[in-house]
Design an enzyme around this catalytic site. Structure first.
Site, PDB file in Angstrom:
ATOM      1  NE  ARG A 185      -4.057   1.544   2.424  1.00 56.73           N
ATOM      2  CZ  ARG A 185      -4.779   1.949   3.456  1.00 56.73           C
ATOM      3  NH1 ARG A 185      -4.341   1.772   4.693  1.00 56.73           N
ATOM      4  NH2 ARG A 185      -5.958   2.502   3.272  1.00 56.73           N
ATOM      5  CG  ASP A 193     -12.323   1.385   5.850  1.00 58.48           C
ATOM      6  OD1 ASP A 193     -11.170   0.917   5.845  1.00 58.48           O
ATOM      7  OD2 ASP A 193     -12.585   2.538   6.255  1.00 58.48           O
TER       8      ASP A 193
HETATM    9  O1  LIG Z   1      -9.417   7.387   5.986  1.00 56.97           O
HETATM   10  C1  LIG Z   1      -8.825   6.824   6.926  1.00 56.97           C
HETATM   11  O2  LIG Z   1      -8.633   7.365   8.028  1.00 56.97           O
HETATM   12  C2  LIG Z   1      -8.255   5.486   6.708  1.00 56.97           C
HETATM   13  C3  LIG Z   1      -7.148   5.093   7.450  1.00 56.97           C
HETATM   14  C4  LIG Z   1      -6.543   3.905   7.157  1.00 56.97           C
HETATM   15  C5  LIG Z   1      -5.312   3.487   7.820  1.00 56.97           C
HETATM   16  O3  LIG Z   1      -4.946   4.129   8.800  1.00 56.97           O
HETATM   17  O4  LIG Z   1      -4.703   2.534   7.326  1.00 56.97           O
HETATM   18  O5  LIG Z   1      -7.056   3.076   6.224  1.00 56.97           O
HETATM   19  C6  LIG Z   1      -8.177   3.398   5.519  1.00 56.97           C
HETATM   20  O6  LIG Z   1      -8.566   2.578   4.656  1.00 56.97           O
HETATM   21  C7  LIG Z   1      -8.797   4.632   5.766  1.00 56.97           C
END
Ligand SMILES: O=C(O)c1cc(C(=O)O)oc(=O)c1
Length: 306
Positions: free
Chosen positions: A126, A258
């Site tokens: 990622r 999510d």
């Molecule tokens: O928009 C967010 O805060 C968020 C954060 C994370 C992460 O902290 O990995 O992952 C997500 O898919 C979305």
């Protein structure tokens, strides 16, 4: 004994006892975007993190999977764990083939470490460009990582805000692997679905080997409603955007919950409602099968039947 940090002020914990969805997910459904947090006592959060969440363990994730009627999960490394993938890997391994992982790695990672991640079930890395979540990584470092993972057949998951796409697009075009976009590229849903900003996103998504997650209506919605209290058709302002993506790219869209929904400050979604969102954005049984089963299977479990 590990010192435990308190949660970020205002942090909302994931929704306990989600409703049973009205919509029955087809057998073989993949939740292609979810996370685990800790538990902190076992898997400490990274010192460089921008938030401290509640715990959200693999067993709690698997309980949600079973409650919703999901078959498989793709567990995406959460930024609160930095580049320490232990909690994510522990969950992927424990799922016994029913989970894949997306990792965060540093540019100096060696080939043998990458092979170990691959053997554990990781299929991508990622790259995060959301400024409230991470400090920016130099593009050279990201290019180095992309080159290292290409021989494994992995992809890059991209998380960015719609407003930043014009500046980032040129760099994304140089990455030699398939690209998977988190949360529909975070459109501003107060803008028209046929306006220039979303057109630019659709143009980018239309390129070869770009996949889009039509996830996170609860994060993108402006009007809401939060859809608690018995409401089943939530997040109506996001629906036209997701529907457009599903209609244009039926073979390259993915869906995910999510869970456990990091950083939501106004409401925590009932995950049952996120399942009931699916038929609103994928209008036919064929579109739903592609979104929920065929597409994620092709990307994460190629050669396996659902
Ligand atoms: O928009 C967010 O805060 C968020 C954060 C994370 C992460 O902290 O990995 O992952 C997500 O898919 C979305």
């Amino acid at each position: 004994m590990i010192a435990r940090s308190p949660k970020t002020p205002g942090w909302l914990d994931w929704y306990v006892n989600p409703s049973t969805p009205d919509f029955r997910l087809p057998p073989g459904t993949v939740d292609a975007h979810c996370h685990v947090f800790g538990p902190q006592a076992e898997f400490p959060f990274a010192p460089e993190r921008k938030y401290t969440p509640c715990d959200a363990s693999k067993d709690q994730l698997f309980a949600l999977r079973d409650h919703l009627g999901v078959t498989r999960n793709v567990i995406v490394q959460a930024t609160c764990h930095g580049a320490d993938n232990s909690a994510m890997l522990d969950a992927v391994r424990a799922a016994g083939g029913r989970a894949r992982g997306v990792a965060t790695v540093r540019p100096d990672i060696g080939e043998s470490q990458l092979r170990e991640l691959d053997a554990a079930g990781v299929r991508g890395v990622r790259f995060n460009f959301v400024k409230r979540l991470v400090d920016a990584s130099p593009k050279e470092d990201l290019s180095t990582i992309a080159k290292k993972i290409a021989p494994l057949g992995w992809h890059v998951v991209l998380y960015f805000e719609a407003a930043d796409l014009p500046e980032l697009e040129g760099f994304f075009d140089t990455l030699p692997v398939p690209l998977v976009i988190d949360h529909m590229g975070r459109p501003d849903v107060t803008k028209p679905v046929d306006g220039p900003e979303f057109a630019r996103f659709l143009d980018f998504a239309g390129r070869n080997d770009v996949w889009v997650k039509v996830s996170c209506p609860e994060r993108l919605t402006v009007t809401g409603p939060p859809a608690l209290d018995g409401q089943r058709h939530a997040y109506t302002d996001v629906v036209p955007f997701a529907r457009r993506v599903v209609d244009e790219f039926p073979d390259r869209v993915l869906w995910g919950t999510d869970w456990p929904h990091p950083n939501l400050k106004d409401h925590m979604p009932d995950d049952g409602l996120l399942v009931d969102y699916v038929p609103q954005v994928a209008a036919t049984a064929e579109l739903r099968r592609k979104l929920l089963v065929d597409n994620p299977m092709r990307l994460y479990w190629p050669g396996e039947t659902a």
